[in-house]
Design a protein around this motif. Sequence first.
Motif, PDB file in Angstrom:
ATOM      1  N   PHE A  28      32.346  38.462  46.691  1.00  0.00           N
ATOM      2  CA  PHE A  28      33.836  38.379  46.457  1.00  0.00           C
ATOM      3  C   PHE A  28      33.968  38.136  45.049  1.00  0.00           C
ATOM      4  CE2 PHE A  28      34.107  37.194  51.231  1.00  0.00           C
ATOM      5  CZ  PHE A  28      35.413  37.917  51.313  1.00  0.00           C
ATOM      6  N   TRP A  29      32.824  37.612  44.206  1.00  0.00           N
ATOM      7  CA  TRP A  29      33.050  37.549  42.762  1.00  0.00           C
ATOM      8  C   TRP A  29      33.213  39.162  42.374  1.00  0.00           C
ATOM      9  CZ3 TRP A  29      34.662  33.869  40.374  1.00  0.00           C
ATOM     10  CH2 TRP A  29      34.385  32.372  40.630  1.00  0.00           C
ATOM     11  N   ASP A  30      32.299  40.054  42.895  1.00  0.00           N
ATOM     12  CA  ASP A  30      32.383  41.611  42.456  1.00  0.00           C
ATOM     13  C   ASP A  30      33.761  41.929  42.740  1.00  0.00           C
ATOM     14  OD1 ASP A  30      29.555  41.172  41.991  1.00  0.00           O
ATOM     15  OD2 ASP A  30      28.941  42.304  43.606  1.00  0.00           O
ATOM     16  N   LEU A  31      34.338  41.818  43.884  1.00  0.00           N
ATOM     17  CA  LEU A  31      35.572  42.127  44.279  1.00  0.00           C
ATOM     18  C   LEU A  31      36.720  41.694  43.248  1.00  0.00           C
ATOM     19  CD1 LEU A  31      35.568  42.421  47.957  1.00  0.00           C
ATOM     20  CD2 LEU A  31      35.607  44.313  46.586  1.00  0.00           C
ATOM     21  N   LEU A  32      36.484  40.251  42.953  1.00  0.00           N
ATOM     22  CA  LEU A  32      37.375  39.518  42.114  1.00  0.00           C
ATOM     23  C   LEU A  32      37.671  40.131  40.700  1.00  0.00           C
ATOM     24  CD1 LEU A  32      39.618  37.468  42.129  1.00  0.00           C
ATOM     25  CD2 LEU A  32      37.735  35.990  41.293  1.00  0.00           C
ATOM     26  N   ARG A  33      36.057  40.406  40.023  1.00  0.00           N
ATOM     27  CA  ARG A  33      36.010  40.860  38.711  1.00  0.00           C
ATOM     28  C   ARG A  33      36.521  42.507  38.728  1.00  0.00           C
ATOM     29  NH1 ARG A  33      31.121  40.750  39.011  1.00  0.00           N
ATOM     30  NH2 ARG A  33      30.671  38.911  38.249  1.00  0.00           N
ATOM     31  N   ALA A  34      36.378  43.459  39.889  1.00  0.00           N
ATOM     32  CA  ALA A  34      37.031  44.530  39.837  1.00  0.00           C
ATOM     33  C   ALA A  34      38.584  44.481  39.921  1.00  0.00           C
ATOM     34  CB  ALA A  34      36.242  45.244  41.011  1.00  0.00           C
ATOM     35  N   ALA A  35      39.049  43.528  40.753  1.00  0.00           N
ATOM     36  CA  ALA A  35      40.539  43.438  40.625  1.00  0.00           C
ATOM     37  C   ALA A  35      41.068  43.228  39.257  1.00  0.00           C
ATOM     38  CB  ALA A  35      40.923  42.598  41.734  1.00  0.00           C
ATOM     39  N   ALA A  36      40.425  42.143  38.623  1.00  0.00           N
ATOM     40  CA  ALA A  36      40.999  41.779  37.403  1.00  0.00           C
ATOM     41  C   ALA A  36      40.562  42.840  36.309  1.00  0.00           C
ATOM     42  CB  ALA A  36      39.915  40.595  36.801  1.00  0.00           C
ATOM     43  N   ASP A  37      39.817  43.955  36.417  1.00  0.00           N
ATOM     44  CA  ASP A  37      39.576  44.807  35.560  1.00  0.00           C
ATOM     45  C   ASP A  37      40.586  45.874  35.802  1.00  0.00           C
ATOM     46  OD1 ASP A  37      37.345  43.628  34.237  1.00  0.00           O
ATOM     47  OD2 ASP A  37      35.681  45.071  35.454  1.00  0.00           O
ATOM     48  N   ASP A  38      40.771  46.128  37.127  1.00  0.00           N
ATOM     49  CA  ASP A  38      41.826  47.122  37.755  1.00  0.00           C
ATOM     50  C   ASP A  38      43.309  46.740  36.893  1.00  0.00           C
ATOM     51  OD1 ASP A  38      39.847  48.558  38.919  1.00  0.00           O
ATOM     52  OD2 ASP A  38      40.693  47.901  40.870  1.00  0.00           O
ATOM     53  N   GLU A  39      43.494  45.599  37.007  1.00  0.00           N
ATOM     54  CA  GLU A  39      44.684  45.068  36.715  1.00  0.00           C
ATOM     55  C   GLU A  39      44.979  44.761  35.096  1.00  0.00           C
ATOM     56  OE1 GLU A  39      46.765  42.305  39.233  1.00  0.00           O
ATOM     57  OE2 GLU A  39      46.017  43.322  40.829  1.00  0.00           O
ATOM     58  N   GLY A  40      43.815  44.943  34.370  1.00  0.00           N
ATOM     59  CA  GLY A  40      43.824  44.684  33.076  1.00  0.00           C
ATOM     60  C   GLY A  40      43.906  43.221  32.446  1.00  0.00           C
ATOM     61  N   VAL A  41      43.537  42.339  33.385  1.00  0.00           N
ATOM     62  CA  VAL A  41      43.545  40.925  33.005  1.00  0.00           C
ATOM     63  C   VAL A  41      42.204  40.400  33.378  1.00  0.00           C
ATOM     64  CG1 VAL A  41      46.017  40.781  33.563  1.00  0.00           C
ATOM     65  CG2 VAL A  41      44.301  40.038  35.378  1.00  0.00           C
ATOM     66  N   PRO A  42      42.221  39.180  32.538  1.00  0.00           N
ATOM     67  CA  PRO A  42      40.852  38.300  32.721  1.00  0.00           C
ATOM     68  C   PRO A  42      40.937  37.698  34.066  1.00  0.00           C
ATOM     69  CG  PRO A  42      41.926  37.596  30.791  1.00  0.00           C
ATOM     70  CD  PRO A  42      42.921  38.590  31.415  1.00  0.00           C
ATOM     71  N   ILE A  43      39.524  37.374  34.607  1.00  0.00           N
ATOM     72  CA  ILE A  43      39.503  36.909  35.964  1.00  0.00           C
ATOM     73  C   ILE A  43      40.354  35.345  36.079  1.00  0.00           C
ATOM     74  CG2 ILE A  43      37.937  35.563  37.536  1.00  0.00           C
ATOM     75  CD1 ILE A  43      35.836  37.605  36.808  1.00  0.00           C
ATOM     76  N   ASN A  44      40.274  34.627  34.957  1.00  0.00           N
ATOM     77  CA  ASN A  44      41.020  33.482  35.119  1.00  0.00           C
ATOM     78  C   ASN A  44      42.607  33.545  35.127  1.00  0.00           C
ATOM     79  OD1 ASN A  44      38.760  32.021  34.375  1.00  0.00           O
ATOM     80  ND2 ASN A  44      39.125  31.533  32.219  1.00  0.00           N
ATOM     81  N   ALA A  45      43.189  34.691  34.471  1.00  0.00           N
ATOM     82  CA  ALA A  45      44.564  34.926  34.812  1.00  0.00           C
ATOM     83  C   ALA A  45      44.909  35.749  36.129  1.00  0.00           C
ATOM     84  CB  ALA A  45      44.985  36.067  33.798  1.00  0.00           C
ATOM     85  N   LEU A  46      43.990  36.194  36.721  1.00  0.00           N
ATOM     86  CA  LEU A  46      44.197  36.704  37.915  1.00  0.00           C
ATOM     87  C   LEU A  46      44.068  35.511  39.017  1.00  0.00           C
ATOM     88  CD1 LEU A  46      44.716  38.905  40.127  1.00  0.00           C
ATOM     89  CD2 LEU A  46      42.085  39.444  40.158  1.00  0.00           C
ATOM     90  N   VAL A  47      43.198  34.664  38.926  1.00  0.00           N
ATOM     91  CA  VAL A  47      43.063  33.485  39.855  1.00  0.00           C
ATOM     92  C   VAL A  47      44.075  32.516  39.462  1.00  0.00           C
ATOM     93  CG1 VAL A  47      41.632  31.352  39.989  1.00  0.00           C
ATOM     94  CG2 VAL A  47      40.306  33.596  39.859  1.00  0.00           C
ATOM     95  N   ALA A  48      44.820  32.435  38.329  1.00  0.00           N
ATOM     96  CA  ALA A  48      45.637  31.682  38.220  1.00  0.00           C
ATOM     97  C   ALA A  48      46.902  32.007  38.933  1.00  0.00           C
ATOM     98  CB  ALA A  48      46.101  31.623  36.712  1.00  0.00           C
TER      99      ALA A  48
END
Length: 88
Positions: A28-48
């Motif tokens: 899930f960390w890998d998927l979260l990192r990939a999703a943040a990269d795909d959306e062009g945002v930092p992981i913190n921003a996506l989690v927020a």
Amino acid sequence: MDDRYHPPVKRSIEIAGHKTSISLEPLFWDLLRAAADDEGVPINALVARIDSERIRAQTPPGLAGAIRVWLTVRLVAGIKPKQKLAPE
């Protein structure tokens, strides 16, 4: 040993200026990192963003569970990560 069954890993995240820890399995960390990269945002921003969506739910789940659900819904919807995930 199959890394898919690795226990959760705790990491620190900052949401709206507040630090918190989230425990997720490495997949899930890998998927979260990939999703943040795909959306062009930092992981913190996506989690927020996921956090703000979850707290509007009638019965809000915990943050880690909300992240897992968000990522699963994303995959079911056919949004594949652009970056290659760790091998099985």
